[in-house]
Design a protein around this motif. Structure first.
Motif, short mmCIF file in Angstrom:
data_model
loop_
_atom_site.label_atom_id
_atom_site.label_comp_id
_atom_site.label_asym_id
_atom_site.label_seq_id
_atom_site.Cartn_x
_atom_site.Cartn_y
_atom_site.Cartn_z
N PRO A 112 0.81 -1.22 0.00
CA PRO A 112 0.00 0.00 0.00
C PRO A 112 0.84 1.27 0.00
N LYS A 113 2.01 1.22 0.64
CA LYS A 113 2.88 2.40 0.63
C LYS A 113 3.33 2.71 -0.80
N ALA A 114 3.81 1.68 -1.49
CA ALA A 114 4.30 1.88 -2.85
C ALA A 114 3.20 2.36 -3.78
N LEU A 115 2.05 1.71 -3.71
CA LEU A 115 0.97 2.07 -4.62
C LEU A 115 0.43 3.46 -4.33
N ASP A 116 0.46 3.86 -3.06
CA ASP A 116 0.02 5.22 -2.74
C ASP A 116 0.99 6.25 -3.31
N TYR A 117 2.29 6.03 -3.10
CA TYR A 117 3.28 6.95 -3.67
C TYR A 117 3.12 7.05 -5.18
N LEU A 118 3.04 5.89 -5.84
CA LEU A 118 3.01 5.88 -7.30
C LEU A 118 1.69 6.45 -7.84
N LYS A 119 0.61 6.23 -7.11
CA LYS A 119 -0.67 6.82 -7.53
C LYS A 119 -0.60 8.34 -7.46
N ARG A 120 -0.07 8.85 -6.36
CA ARG A 120 0.02 10.31 -6.21
C ARG A 120 0.98 10.92 -7.22
N ALA A 121 1.94 10.10 -7.71
CA ALA A 121 2.86 10.57 -8.75
C ALA A 121 2.29 10.39 -10.15
N GLY A 122 1.09 9.82 -10.25
CA GLY A 122 0.47 9.60 -11.54
C GLY A 122 1.04 8.44 -12.32
#
Length: 232
Positions: A112-122
């Motif tokens: 979830p940490k990785a996917l949150d970072y990458l989602k916020r980065a588009g």
């Protein structure tokens, strides 16, 4: 950042695979030059790593990964060991909207940490995250790869190379972190030794160098980044 990193840079020589790699001042200067890459998510990922005692100091190596991937037109990248997505960030930038980066990590809390970072980065649409053993995840996905990137527990490095080498396309790359790193984690804690790490790293380096179907070199950044280009 630089003080912590300086303590982690090893200076004792070839016997235990501990070399002086990049001067922290060069890392800091490079980060300043590469500040145009700044975004909130990238800075947050770097700050979290540094606060947890793992100073990525990675802007220079991150941009290097993106350049390597873009240089070969990579569209399929598999990461063996991804943590919370820092290297995945750079690969996802490189592969474009029609590419895919597979991330793996044994710690389910990192997904979830990785996917949150990458989602916020588009970038999350370019990423697939596998929780569990990296090599098991790798075996579960069919096809050859433009890049296989390795940053697992160092004792597993030779197995990762052996699993990856036959699945990298001609003109593709095997990239691996920490290939000039010993099992001693910090100068100020000589008891913190990881059994087998030095031997495993040396073994993988030797096997890659001996493989005539790959052209390889170690870049002296982030404790030695191995880049092996498949020739045939």
């Amino acid at each position: 950042m630089t003080g912590e990193y300086a303590r982690l840079v090893r200076h004792t020589g070839e016997d235990d695979m501990t070399f002086p790699i990049t001067d922290p001042r060069i890392e800091a200067y490079s980060k300043k030059l590469l500040a145009r890459h700044d975004d909130v998510v990238l800075n947050e990922m770097e700050a979290v790593a540094e606060a947890n005692g793992f100073p990525i100091v990675g802007r220079m190596v991150g941009v290097t990964l993106e350049i390597l991937a873009r240089g070969i037109g990579a569209r399929r990248v598999f990461e063996l060991g991804s943590g919370y997505g820092y290297s995945g960030y750079w690969f996802a930038r490189a592969v474009g909207d029609d590419g895919i980066v597979h991330l793996t990590d044994g710690d389910p809390e990192n997904q979830p940490k990785a996917l949150d970072y990458l989602k916020r980065a588009g970038l999350s649409e370019r990423v697939s995250f596998h929780v569990g053993d990296a090599l098991t995840s790798f075996a579960s996905v069919d096809g050859d790869w433009d890049i296989v990137y390795c940053d697992v527990d160092k004792a597993g490095y030779p197995d990762c190379w052996r699993a990856a080498r036959g699945r990298i396309r001609r003109g593709g790359m095997f990239i691996c972190d920490n290939t000039l790193w010993s099992g001693r984690v910090a100068e100020d804690n000589p008891e913190d030794v990881r059994p087998g790490w030095t031997e495993a790293i040396k073994q993988m380096n030797a096997e890659i160098a001996a493989d005539t179907t790959f052209l390889s070199m170690i870049l002296p950044i982030r404790d030695g980044v191995m880049v092996a280009l498949r020739l045939a």
